[in-house]
Design an enzyme around this catalytic site. Structure first.
Site, PDB file in Angstrom:
ATOM      1  N   ASP A  78      18.525 -21.988  -5.784  1.00 60.19           N
ATOM      2  CA  ASP A  78      17.096 -22.011  -5.222  1.00 60.19           C
ATOM      3  C   ASP A  78      15.902 -22.325  -6.260  1.00 60.19           C
ATOM      4  OD1 ASP A  78      18.661 -21.112  -3.275  1.00 60.19           O
ATOM      5  OD2 ASP A  78      17.729 -19.164  -2.778  1.00 60.19           O
ATOM      6  N   SER A 467      10.799 -15.626  -1.923  1.00 58.61           N
ATOM      7  CA  SER A 467      12.195 -15.467  -2.729  1.00 58.61           C
ATOM      8  C   SER A 467      12.045 -13.934  -3.066  1.00 58.61           C
ATOM      9  CB  SER A 467      11.426 -16.202  -4.138  1.00 58.61           C
ATOM     10  OG  SER A 467      12.384 -15.902  -5.327  1.00 58.61           O
TER      11      SER A 467
END
Length: 552
Positions: A78, A467
């Protein structure tokens, strides 16, 4: 009788021939055939060492009398995918991972599978696969990364993202190079309690991983020990018939939520636990997260909000010590079964808290409430998620005027160009599961806000995700999303938005008559998509409050 015994029948000689063509001999075919689903690749830093972990798993399987059969699956980093179009592929990869494991295990009639994982969507994808399978399953992760050291301080990916913005703005590119070469010192899932480590810890809390396994650093020999023990244990699970349906229950999910609240994990955990509940056919309303959050105090303070790292949690006793502390207070289901064949309480009742500052007593928490909060209101009728433990208490109530963006890139550009005034609520929409598509994470936006000194002056609200490295008043998972006509699609620049974490509210302060007028004029924004997974995902994905899972 194990299910691979089908290959021992006389009429299955062609099948045996194919197995033998792969190098197996008769004696190996008589043993339990154990899949080793390995997410290793040379791209993801959390996975570059998983070849060694998988080899240790296979050694354990052989020691216990099984035949290991390794196969691969995909893994997205990610961090590398963040801040550009690549992030749209991260959440859909979760579903692909689940599909690949299901296909390999079922097509080849394997007797069990060990899932070798580490990073953000891989662990949730493996859990979804486990929910579908009727054979024993156990997870083993690659372990957290050690924190880096910069300017005599321990740092991680969150610090890199935030400091990077300042150094770029100031033109200090030589210093930036020193920073980027110091922050991430080696293999493992990023050192803080971001999504990867959160989901590995929750896998242990759910009973799908050996006690103590999830927090052992990637670089330690204990990581290999646990891999061997995992390989040995899966063979015993075949003998016992211990399958995921006996472990992945409502009690297991609630235990995971309790640990999540005690640690202040990533908001993405809500998304993944909801998707797992959907796969299992378990009703898990968002309100359950909030109910548990109000009961379970935040007793472990790890980056991005805290000063500790996952390695510190490991040194302090790891997840068993946290579960012991919660269990003594009646905050977990002690009778939930685990991959050891024992209950969660039998696994952890003798655990010891080795550092009372890393794992605090319940009567001396970092916060008296859990790490996450679920907000609802006129802007999010079906819910939204915030990491409350990462928001300063004075910002729990925030009212500001909206500045609206229809994609992340435009918001980041405005933040970096100094176009965002204090008191603004930055709204980033059309980034949900269908609208994105792919529900991108937005650490780039939140890191820019923090780096430019706006962390206590503005808030962010999105139908996308943040996140696990995010801190501050960042509200994600707003449902329904803009792409399906949720209220966030109706917000205009200058509208007032109220965030009230104490009362769990997220409201658009516009009268209903005006909203109705906007509703009648609203037209969905349809993004042109190439053929492929994003187009399929956009058509099939459920909303964030259902985990962004694919609709059956």
């Amino acid at each position: 009788m194990k299910r691979s015994d089908i290959f021992l029948r006389p009429e299955f000689a062609p099948h045996r021939a194919l197995w033998k063509a792969s190098g197996l001999i008769e004696e190996e075919l008589k043993r339990p055939l154990i899949g080793v689903a390995n997410a290793w690749n040379e791209i993801v830093p959390g996975h570059v060492h998983l070849d060694k972990v998988a080899e240790a798993v296979k050694a354990g399987i052989r020691m216990a009398g099984g035949t290991p059969l390794e196969f691969g699956t995909i893994a997205v980093c990610d961090g590398i995918a963040m801040g550009h179009e690549g992030m749209r592929y991260s959440l859909p990869s979760r579903e692909v991972i689940a599909d690949t494991v299901e296909i390999m295990v079922e097509a080849h009639r394997l007797d069990a599978v060990v899932m070798v994982t580490n990073c953000d969507k891989i662990t949730p994808g493996f859990l979804l696969a486990a929910a579908r399978l009727e054979v024993p399953v156990i997870l083993i992760n690659g372990g957290p990364m050690m924190p880096g050291v910069y300017d005599h301080k321990r740092i991680d990916f969150k610090d890199l993202m935030e400091k990077m913005n300042v150094l770029v703005k100031e033109g200090k590119l030589d210093e930036l190079k020193k920073l980027e070469e110091s922050a991430l010192p080696g293999p493992g899932s990023c050192a803080g309690l971001f999504t990867a480590n959160t989901m590995n810890i929750l896998s242990e809390a759910m009973g799908m991983m050996l006690p103590g396994a999830s927090t052992v650093p990637a670089v330690e020999a204990r990581r290999i020990w646990y891999a061997k023990w995992t390989g040995m244990r899966i063979v015993k699970m075949v003998e016992e018939g211990l399958t995921p349906d006996k472990i992945l229950t409502r009690k297991a999910l609630e235990n995971a939520i309790a640990v999540d609240m005690a640690l202040g994990g990533s908001t993405n955990s809500v998304l993944h636990l909801e998707a797992l509940a959907y796969e299992l056919g378990i009703d898990l309303p968002l309100e359950v997260f909030d109910e548990i959050s109000r009961k379970v105090p935040h007793i472990v303070d790890i980056s991005p909000a805290g000063r500790h790292f996952v390695v510190d949690l490991d040194r302090a006793g790891g997840v068993p010590a946290v579960l012991k502390r919660l269990g003594e207070a009646g905050l977990i289901h002690k009778d939930a079964l685990t991959v050891t064949g024992k209950t969660i309480w039998e696994n952890v009742k003798d655990a010891i808290v080795k550092d009372e500052e890393v794992i605090r007593p319940l009567d001396r928490p970092y916060h008296p409430f859990g790490g996450l909060a679920i907000l609802k209101g006129s802007l999010a009728p079906n819910g939204a998620v915030v990491k409350a433990s990462a928001v300063k208490k004075e910002l729990w109530k925030f009212k500001g005027k909206a500045r609206v963006f229809d994609q992340e890139e435009d918001a980041v550009k405005a933040i970096r160009n100094g176009e965002i005034e204090p008191g603004t609520v930055i709204v980033i929409r059309y980034e949900g599961p269908r609208g994105g598509p792919g529900m991108r994470e937005m650490l780039t936006a939140t890191a820019a806000v923090m780096a430019l000194g706006l962390g206590d002056k503005v808030a962010l609200v999105t139908d996308g995700r943040f996140s696990g490295a995010t801190r501050g008043p960042a509200i994600g998972h707003v449902s329904p999303e803009a792409a399906v006509g949720g209220p966030i699609a109706l917000v205009q620049d200058g509208d007032e938005i109220l965030i009230d974490i104490e009362n769990r509210r997220l409201d658009l302060l516009v009268n209903e008559k005006e909203l109705q007028r906007r509703r009648e004029e609203w037209k969905p924004k349809v993004k042109p998509l190439r053929r492929g997974i994003l187009r399929r995902y956009a058509k099939m994905a459920l909303s964030a409050d259902k985990g962004g899972a694919l609709e059956y």
